[in-house]
Design an enzyme around this catalytic site. Structure first.
Site, short mmCIF file in Angstrom:
data_model
loop_
_atom_site.label_atom_id
_atom_site.label_comp_id
_atom_site.label_asym_id
_atom_site.label_seq_id
_atom_site.Cartn_x
_atom_site.Cartn_y
_atom_site.Cartn_z
N CYS A 272 38.62 33.59 38.79
CA CYS A 272 40.02 32.90 38.68
C CYS A 272 40.43 31.63 38.08
O CYS A 272 41.36 31.17 38.15
CB CYS A 272 40.62 33.19 40.16
SG CYS A 272 40.68 34.70 40.71
N HIS B 10 45.66 24.91 42.57
CA HIS B 10 45.20 26.40 42.61
C HIS B 10 46.16 26.99 43.78
O HIS B 10 46.74 27.94 43.62
CB HIS B 10 43.54 26.57 42.94
CG HIS B 10 43.19 27.75 42.57
ND1 HIS B 10 43.47 28.70 41.44
CD2 HIS B 10 42.58 28.61 43.59
CE1 HIS B 10 42.92 29.71 41.81
NE2 HIS B 10 42.45 29.83 42.84
N HIS C 73 48.83 35.44 43.21
CA HIS C 73 47.67 35.13 42.58
C HIS C 73 47.39 36.13 41.58
O HIS C 73 46.96 37.05 41.75
CB HIS C 73 46.57 34.86 43.92
CG HIS C 73 45.12 34.37 43.36
ND1 HIS C 73 45.15 34.03 41.91
CD2 HIS C 73 44.38 34.30 43.71
CE1 HIS C 73 43.82 33.55 41.93
NE2 HIS C 73 43.45 33.62 42.91
#
Lengths: 407, 350
Positions: free
Chosen positions: A161, A293, A328
């Site tokens: 990610c 994040h 996400h």
């Protein structure tokens, strides 16, 4: 590193196509959480995700379409520079996290179907091009075909990610090395069934919503999206070229610890951030805002809070966690937040982070429930972390910043 | 990419790749796939446990086999390096792999479809990511700098070497564990059989004419010693040609070959591989004795994303002073060229 110009950018998000739609949706601060209907979810513990609002025509848009449209937008915004991409040594840097291409999913369904008792899997039941499709990067191939970039240097990068940030950094290095004359970074993620089930199995999904850095956070939600950027060397820009922002620095580290969990103290995250700041020739005190994040999981946010507390000390920079709104989007996540970061540099606004209160006690960042006007937004830190303990940070600067730093 | 070899040759001068460590598991796992062979439901890892235990990761049984092989190689590469232990925060991992994440994804998908999504192995799930192979190696050796994977099929490990050189050049790491790792699962064999490609398809009962090989090769790339390091492999440059080979490309090769002397050409193209026949013929026509040409696929099989690293491992077995051109043919006949030599120790590399 020498500053790299961001000349154009594009996005596709739960708010529809376009960087502006993403930006306005994030400023409005209303997450769109829906039940997954794009594939059978029976047996999955949690089946909510951040998806397109029902008012938009296509609830599920093929990931290749999102990538192509984001790229088209980025090229169009690049003006004359974008128009000459076909004629220069172009590098296309594609970033994605999951290893489950749509083609594999379809083949697995075929295999599972044929493996009923008395029905062995027969190669003749599979399409002859299955090998090429599964091995190929169908999204990257679709982008290359759409823009007739078959001759371009194309690199498919996977750093979980953190992929989009890492692709930005690699593209910048390739430009500086004269490996390519222009770079397009493309990142796109759909909502893979296996990822949804896997996140559910590792206990990372929230039953309610994403609340990054809240003391009451209880997990993340998977979202979809794509982002694209056109990058160029400063030396190659014609006088008067409009620069959206500058990529000033890139840093990456690895926790080297665990396939899923982050290092609790966030030492690797801290190292990535410090490396990016060093690369940008900036000190922590020069960072005006942070796009975290911020997945909303207990451990990830705690590690990031501790890392940033050590980096910034007593300072409390403004921050935003757009996963609270768009979920996400895996490998594309840091690309979408970079789009918002550029918009912050242009407008001085920072999106709200809904649900952040009560704040995680160890978090020293300043989140806001309302769009926050920043007095001075010249540099943005953008974080992206992934499975395997891969940590990345990039530093973005406003269009006038490269004259004072990094050069 | 620039098709002119002369440009990239100078790009990365001064990097060395220590002798690559080579682990190959081949005959024990290769299966002949003919019509009607079914993929077994049972886990197939029992015979691998001794090796799995050796890799030192938290949940070794969940990792892809390619990452286990790569971890084994990485440890060997580090052990072979003389001198004090390396700074872990300056040690990076960049691996090329196209197949490593396929089998974990396939297994979990089948489990979800057949037995329910709430039964898929949460420890195996992270290994469905292509980057998991590099991350597993990083965990096994404590590498805390840059970690990423390159997915570009047969060009993957050549590009990984190029990216590693770039990372050192830009100060993002001082040492990079670089190479390729591939895993042959039943899915791969099934898809190859389905492809009906003559170079992969053989009559029932006969092994594929170009066998797919499970393999990992990892070397340690770092800046070369200013006085020269006898025996190490020096990476001199990398370049690519896209699309089918044109007459103009061949002319450029001819010019490049006339200015650079190669002792050895290493390619990933098998002799019976019909798709690359034109490229092989063009390259062979340019070579003059005593230049030797080795098609690694003829002896090792199709090592796919690891092919470039395999070529470097072959070069590591040659005498010091050998200079090689490594050619990897990838998808859509995209060609990668790496110039590398085994240092004699006499040259100065700064």
């Amino acid at each position: 590193m020498k500053p790299i110009a961001i000349l154009g950018m594009g996005a596709s998000s739960p708010f529809g196509p376009g960087a502006q739609a993403l930006w306005e949706g994030c400023l409005a601060g209303q997450p769109v959480i829906r039940e997954l209907t794009s594939y059978p979810t029976s047996g999955m513990k949690q089946i909510t995700a951040v998806l397109r609002p029902s008012g938009l025509s296509n609830q599920v848009i093929p990931v290749a379409t999102m990538a192509i449209e984001a790229t088209r937008e980025a090229i169009a915004q690049s003006g004359e520079y974008g128009a000459r991409l076909q004629r220069v040594r172009l590098g296309v840097f594609f970033a994605t996290a999951p290893g489950e291409p749509d083609e594999l999913r379809l083949i697995d369904e075929e295999v599972a179907g044929f493996e009923a008792p008395g029905h062995p899997i027969l190669p003749r039941n599979l399409p002859p091009d299955a090998w090429a499709k599964v091995l190929g990067d169908s999204v990257m191939d679709a982008v290359l075909r759409a823009f007739h970039w078959e001759e371009a240097y194309c690199l498919s990068i996977s750093a979980a990610c953190a992929s989009a940030n890492v692709a930005m950094g690699v593209a910048a290095d390739a430009l500086q090395d004269d490996l390519v004359d222009a770079a397009v970074v493309v990142t796109a993620e759909s909502l893979p069934r296996l990822t949804q089930a896997g996140f559910s199995q590792v206990g990372a999904l929230s039953p309610t919503g994403v609340r990054p850095f809240s003391a009451d956070r209880n997990g993340t939600l998977v979202g979809e999206g794509a982002a694209a950027f056109v990058l160029a060397r400063a030396d190659d820009l014609a006088p008067g070229t409009s620069v959206l922002a500058w990529l000033l620095g890139f840093g990456e580290s690895c926790d080297a610890l665990h396939p899923v969990h982050t290092e609790p103290e966030g030492r690797g995250m801290e190292a990535a951030t410090r490396a990016a700041l060093t690369d940008a020739h900036l000190g922590p005190e020069q960072v005006d805002a942070v796009y975290v994040h911020g997945t909303g999981t207990r451990q990830n946010d705690l590690s990031e809070a501790r890392a940033l507390s050590r980096v910034f000390g007593e300072r409390r920079p403004a921050a935003a966690a757009i996963k609270a709104i768009i979920g996400h989007s895996l490998g594309a996540a840091s690309g979408l937040s970079a789009v918002c970061g550029v918009m912050t540099l242009k407008t001085g606004l920072l999106p709200p982070t809904p649900g952040v209160e009560p704040l995680e006690p160890e978090c020293k960042l300043r989140f806001s429930a309302e769009p926050a006007s920043i007095v001075r937004a010249r540099t943005i830190l953008n974080n992206g972390y992934g499975f395997g303990g891969i940590n990345s940070s990039i530093v973005l600067g406003s269009s006038d910043v490269s004259r004072s730093v990094g050069t | 990419m620039a098709p002119d070899l002369a440009v990239p040759v100078a790009a990365h001068q001064g990097f060395s790749l220590a002798e690559a460590s080579l682990v190959t598991i081949n005959d024990s796992y290769r299966r002949v796939l003919a019509d009607g062979v079914s993929v077994p439901k049972a886990r197939r890892y029992a015979n691998r446990r001794p090796l799995l235990r050796g890799c030192g990761v938290a949940s070794p049984a969940s990792a892809s086999f390619a990452s286990i092989l790569a971890g084994h190689c990485a440890r060997a590469a580090l052990a072979d390096r003389p001198g004090p232990p390396l700074r872990q925060d300056r040690l990076a991992v960049i691996l090329g792999s196209a197949l490593a994440a396929l089998d974990p994804s396939h297994q979990l998908e089948l489990c979800g479809l057949r037995e329910g999504w709430d039964l898929i192995d949460p420890f195996r799930f992270p290994h469905t990511l292509p980057s998991a192979c590099a991350a597993t190696v990083a965990a096994a050796v404590g590498a805390r700098a840059l970690t990423l994977a390159c997915r570009d099929n047969a060009l993957a490990s050549l590009r990984a070497v190029d990216l590693a050189a770039m990372a050192v050049l830009h100060g993002r790491a001082d040492h990079v564990l670089v190479g390729g790792a591939e895993e042959v699962s039943d899915l791969v064999l099934l898809l190859l059989a389905a492809s009906r490609r003559p170079d992969f398809l053989s009559p029932p009962g006969v092994a594929p004419s170009v066998p797919i090989t499970e393999i990992a090769v990892v070397g340690l790339l770092e800046r070369a010693h200013p006085e020269g390091d006898p025996g190490v492999i020096v990476i001199e440059g990398y370049g690519e040609v896209t699309g089918p080979l044109t007459e103009a490309d061949v002319e450029r090769f001819r010019a490049a070959f006339s200015s650079v002397r190669f002792d050895l050409v290493l390619s990933n193209m098998a002799s019976q591989h019909h798709r690359t026949a034109d490229i092989r013929a063009a390259v062979e026509a340019l070579l003059e004795p005593p230049t030797e040409i080795v098609h690694t696929a003829d002896s090792l099989g199709d090592t796919h994303g690891a092919a470039g690293a395999v070529a470097l491992a072959v070069l590591a077995q040659r005498p010091p002073g050998t200079r090689a051109l490594v050619i990897s043919a990838g998808r859509d006949l995209r060609l990668g060229f790496l110039v590398a030599s085994r240092a004699s120790g006499a040259e100065r590399l700064v």
